[in-house]
Every structure is written in structure tokens, then in C-alpha cells.
Write a protein that holds these residues in place. Sequence first.
Motif, PDB file in Angstrom:
ATOM      1  N   ARG A 128     -21.310  -8.010  30.157  1.00  0.00           N
ATOM      2  CA  ARG A 128     -21.463  -7.147  31.326  1.00  0.00           C
ATOM      3  C   ARG A 128     -21.287  -5.684  30.925  1.00  0.00           C
ATOM      4  O   ARG A 128     -20.508  -5.357  30.047  1.00  0.00           O
ATOM      5  CB  ARG A 128     -20.429  -7.500  32.396  1.00  0.00           C
ATOM      6  CG  ARG A 128     -20.739  -8.786  33.147  1.00  0.00           C
ATOM      7  CD  ARG A 128     -19.805  -8.954  34.328  1.00  0.00           C
ATOM      8  NE  ARG A 128     -20.043 -10.200  35.031  1.00  0.00           N
ATOM      9  CZ  ARG A 128     -20.960 -10.350  35.978  1.00  0.00           C
ATOM     10  NH1 ARG A 128     -21.719  -9.320  36.334  1.00  0.00           N
ATOM     11  NH2 ARG A 128     -21.113 -11.514  36.585  1.00  0.00           N
ATOM     12  N   GLY A 129     -22.007  -4.812  31.589  1.00  0.00           N
ATOM     13  CA  GLY A 129     -21.925  -3.393  31.284  1.00  0.00           C
ATOM     14  C   GLY A 129     -23.304  -2.773  31.170  1.00  0.00           C
ATOM     15  O   GLY A 129     -24.311  -3.382  31.559  1.00  0.00           O
ATOM     16  N   HIS A 130     -23.361  -1.602  30.622  1.00  0.00           N
ATOM     17  CA  HIS A 130     -24.603  -0.836  30.558  1.00  0.00           C
ATOM     18  C   HIS A 130     -25.708  -1.564  29.795  1.00  0.00           C
ATOM     19  O   HIS A 130     -26.890  -1.417  30.121  1.00  0.00           O
ATOM     20  CB  HIS A 130     -24.331   0.513  29.898  1.00  0.00           C
ATOM     21  CG  HIS A 130     -25.521   1.422  29.844  1.00  0.00           C
ATOM     22  ND1 HIS A 130     -25.995   2.086  30.945  1.00  0.00           N
ATOM     23  CD2 HIS A 130     -26.358   1.739  28.823  1.00  0.00           C
ATOM     24  CE1 HIS A 130     -27.060   2.795  30.618  1.00  0.00           C
ATOM     25  NE2 HIS A 130     -27.311   2.600  29.336  1.00  0.00           N
ATOM     26  N   ASN A 131     -25.341  -2.347  28.791  1.00  0.00           N
ATOM     27  CA  ASN A 131     -26.349  -3.001  27.945  1.00  0.00           C
ATOM     28  C   ASN A 131     -26.610  -4.455  28.295  1.00  0.00           C
ATOM     29  O   ASN A 131     -27.303  -5.151  27.549  1.00  0.00           O
ATOM     30  CB  ASN A 131     -25.934  -2.895  26.473  1.00  0.00           C
ATOM     31  CG  ASN A 131     -26.060  -1.481  25.946  1.00  0.00           C
ATOM     32  OD1 ASN A 131     -27.054  -0.810  26.197  1.00  0.00           O
ATOM     33  ND2 ASN A 131     -25.040  -1.022  25.230  1.00  0.00           N
ATOM     34  N   LEU A 142     -22.813  -8.041  21.455  1.00  0.00           N
ATOM     35  CA  LEU A 142     -21.402  -7.694  21.325  1.00  0.00           C
ATOM     36  C   LEU A 142     -20.554  -8.957  21.244  1.00  0.00           C
ATOM     37  O   LEU A 142     -20.837  -9.962  21.902  1.00  0.00           O
ATOM     38  CB  LEU A 142     -20.953  -6.850  22.523  1.00  0.00           C
ATOM     39  CG  LEU A 142     -21.600  -5.466  22.639  1.00  0.00           C
ATOM     40  CD1 LEU A 142     -21.216  -4.811  23.956  1.00  0.00           C
ATOM     41  CD2 LEU A 142     -21.190  -4.585  21.459  1.00  0.00           C
ATOM     42  N   ALA A 143     -19.514  -8.901  20.432  1.00  0.00           N
ATOM     43  CA  ALA A 143     -18.621 -10.053  20.266  1.00  0.00           C
ATOM     44  C   ALA A 143     -17.885 -10.355  21.568  1.00  0.00           C
ATOM     45  O   ALA A 143     -17.613  -9.448  22.372  1.00  0.00           O
ATOM     46  CB  ALA A 143     -17.618  -9.774  19.151  1.00  0.00           C
ATOM     47  N   PRO A 148     -12.766 -11.884  31.050  1.00  0.00           N
ATOM     48  CA  PRO A 148     -13.866 -12.010  32.020  1.00  0.00           C
ATOM     49  C   PRO A 148     -14.198 -10.665  32.662  1.00  0.00           C
ATOM     50  O   PRO A 148     -13.368  -9.756  32.699  1.00  0.00           O
ATOM     51  CB  PRO A 148     -13.307 -12.993  33.060  1.00  0.00           C
ATOM     52  CG  PRO A 148     -12.192 -13.702  32.360  1.00  0.00           C
ATOM     53  CD  PRO A 148     -11.618 -12.722  31.411  1.00  0.00           C
ATOM     54  N   GLY A 149     -15.415 -10.562  33.181  1.00  0.00           N
ATOM     55  CA  GLY A 149     -15.834  -9.341  33.844  1.00  0.00           C
ATOM     56  C   GLY A 149     -15.000  -9.055  35.080  1.00  0.00           C
ATOM     57  O   GLY A 149     -14.449  -9.952  35.723  1.00  0.00           O
ATOM     58  N   ASN A 150     -14.905  -7.773  35.419  1.00  0.00           N
ATOM     59  CA  ASN A 150     -14.113  -7.330  36.565  1.00  0.00           C
ATOM     60  C   ASN A 150     -14.824  -7.650  37.871  1.00  0.00           C
ATOM     61  O   ASN A 150     -15.949  -7.220  38.107  1.00  0.00           O
ATOM     62  CB  ASN A 150     -13.859  -5.820  36.461  1.00  0.00           C
ATOM     63  CG  ASN A 150     -12.859  -5.326  37.483  1.00  0.00           C
ATOM     64  OD1 ASN A 150     -12.922  -5.652  38.663  1.00  0.00           O
ATOM     65  ND2 ASN A 150     -11.923  -4.526  37.027  1.00  0.00           N
ATOM     66  N   ILE A 151     -14.160  -8.428  38.713  1.00  0.00           N
ATOM     67  CA  ILE A 151     -14.668  -8.720  40.051  1.00  0.00           C
ATOM     68  C   ILE A 151     -13.552  -8.447  41.043  1.00  0.00           C
ATOM     69  O   ILE A 151     -12.478  -9.063  40.972  1.00  0.00           O
ATOM     70  CB  ILE A 151     -15.138 -10.183  40.183  1.00  0.00           C
ATOM     71  CG1 ILE A 151     -16.359 -10.440  39.300  1.00  0.00           C
ATOM     72  CG2 ILE A 151     -15.477 -10.517  41.639  1.00  0.00           C
ATOM     73  CD1 ILE A 151     -16.894 -11.853  39.384  1.00  0.00           C
ATOM     74  N   GLY A 152     -13.788  -7.520  41.940  1.00  0.00           N
ATOM     75  CA  GLY A 152     -12.797  -7.203  42.963  1.00  0.00           C
ATOM     76  C   GLY A 152     -11.485  -6.700  42.408  1.00  0.00           C
ATOM     77  O   GLY A 152     -10.428  -6.882  43.032  1.00  0.00           O
TER      78      GLY A 152
END
Length: 264
Positions: A128-131, A142-143, A148-152
Motif C-alpha cells: 500500500r502507498g504511492h507505488n 518492496l519487502a 498491515p496497512g492503516n485502516i481507521g
Amino acid sequence: DLATGTIHRLWAAGFPVLVLETDHPAAIRRQVSFCEAVYEGKATVEGVTAQRIDSVSEMEEVFAGGCVPLFVDSKGASIAELHPDVVVDAIIAKKNLGTTKEMAPLVIGVGPGFTAGVDVDLVIESMRGHNLARILETGSALANTGIPGNIGGYTKERVIHAAAEGYMKNLHQIGDVVRKGEEIARIYEQMSPEGVFSGRFVSVEATIPGVLRGLIREGYHFQKGFKIADIDPRKEELANCFTISDKARCIAGSVLEVICEAVE
């Protein structure tokens, strides 16, 4: 569920897709994972149905019936037999489990563990992110950070890992609203062939309040530390439990782009 997003997109675009699965898939977002067809025979996600087949010879019949054929083939042995135009490795194992460029004219690896131009032709970024979903013609994704991705406002808190080895008994279902500290499942030491749980158990409690977005299949046996549940803190996002995620759709779009360009 990330692989399901790609399968769904390719099927919607008119590509015949054969899904290869392991014999005991461990998806926690089961409502949006075609791998449930391994257990149930069929699994439907957003109007598309995957149907388990016992032989690749059944593939064309399932295509004709308007379903996606799914075949249990954890080693990918049928790839050499079928000579597909494209192979997409979306196992998300964070490492290459044996995929090579020689498997098909176009081989795509999703996420870390692959090197574009070496073991696969192209790599799709899964972080997750710009790329996110960037198509890499050289280098690797990316490794895995393990976070986990930020949710809430929550990251690692929203994902629950097993505190012990054992068999899962679910006390809640995907889509349930839970409170922090509420018991959502139990991990039992033993389970009979008839599905009767016994022995000591460890309670699995909700780590944050929210909607239970993912929960591993009841009766599944796992080791300590295995990912078994996922909570979405946004209670108003209940429908997200039953629809393909933004991340999966994004990755699917890049896979479709690469394939469309290759077949022109």
C-alpha cells in the motif's frame, strides 16, 4: 482475496482463467475469496462463480457454463500440460515458491519475492502507498514489513494471530460487529473427524472494536502465530466484508493492463 480480485477482473474482461489452488487454502477474507470453492465446490464473489474441478479435462465444460474453473494443484504441475499464454503468481507468499519465466510467454509475479526479468517477466507492487500496483520491468517489489496497512488509524492491532496451535471454533461470523475484548473464537487442542472439539482451549478476543472482516474457516488447523482474523474499525463499512478490496482492484487493473498489451 488479492488473487480473487485479479481473477474477477480478467474474467470480466473476457479472458478464460483457470485458477490453481492448494488443497487447504487459509484465506481469512473468505467471503471474497474464490479459494472457498476448494471446500464448498463453488464460491461466488460479486456475481462471478468459481467451480472446483477434479481434472483439467473439465475446464472447457465449466467455461461453457459461465463459471471460472478452479483446480487443486499446489505444485502447478498442470501448467506444463496446458501451455497457457500467461501465468500470474498471486500466492502472496512473500517469496517465490517455484515460478519461472519458462512457464509461459508472459509470467507475472505479484508482490515481493520476484525479480522482474529474472524469475518472472514483470512484477506488480503489492505494498500500500504511492507505488501500489506499479508495474516493474526490472527489480523487485518492496519487502514485506509485517505491518498491515492503516485502516481507521489501526495497523497491526486490527489483525489477530493465533496465540496457540490448534483447531479454530468460531463464535462469531464475518460481518459481525464486535467489541474490544469480546470472545470471537476459540482455539481447541483437538478436533475429531466429525468436527467435535475437545481438550483445552485458548480464547480469541477482539483486539479493537469494529466489524469482523476476516475469520479463518472453522476447523482449520494452524500453528501458533498464524493469521486467523481481521477487524475493520469502521463499523459503517460492513459491506466491505463482502466486496473486493480497493487494493485487490488496483492490483487487478495492472495485471489486466499488462495482459491486454501483450495480446494486442
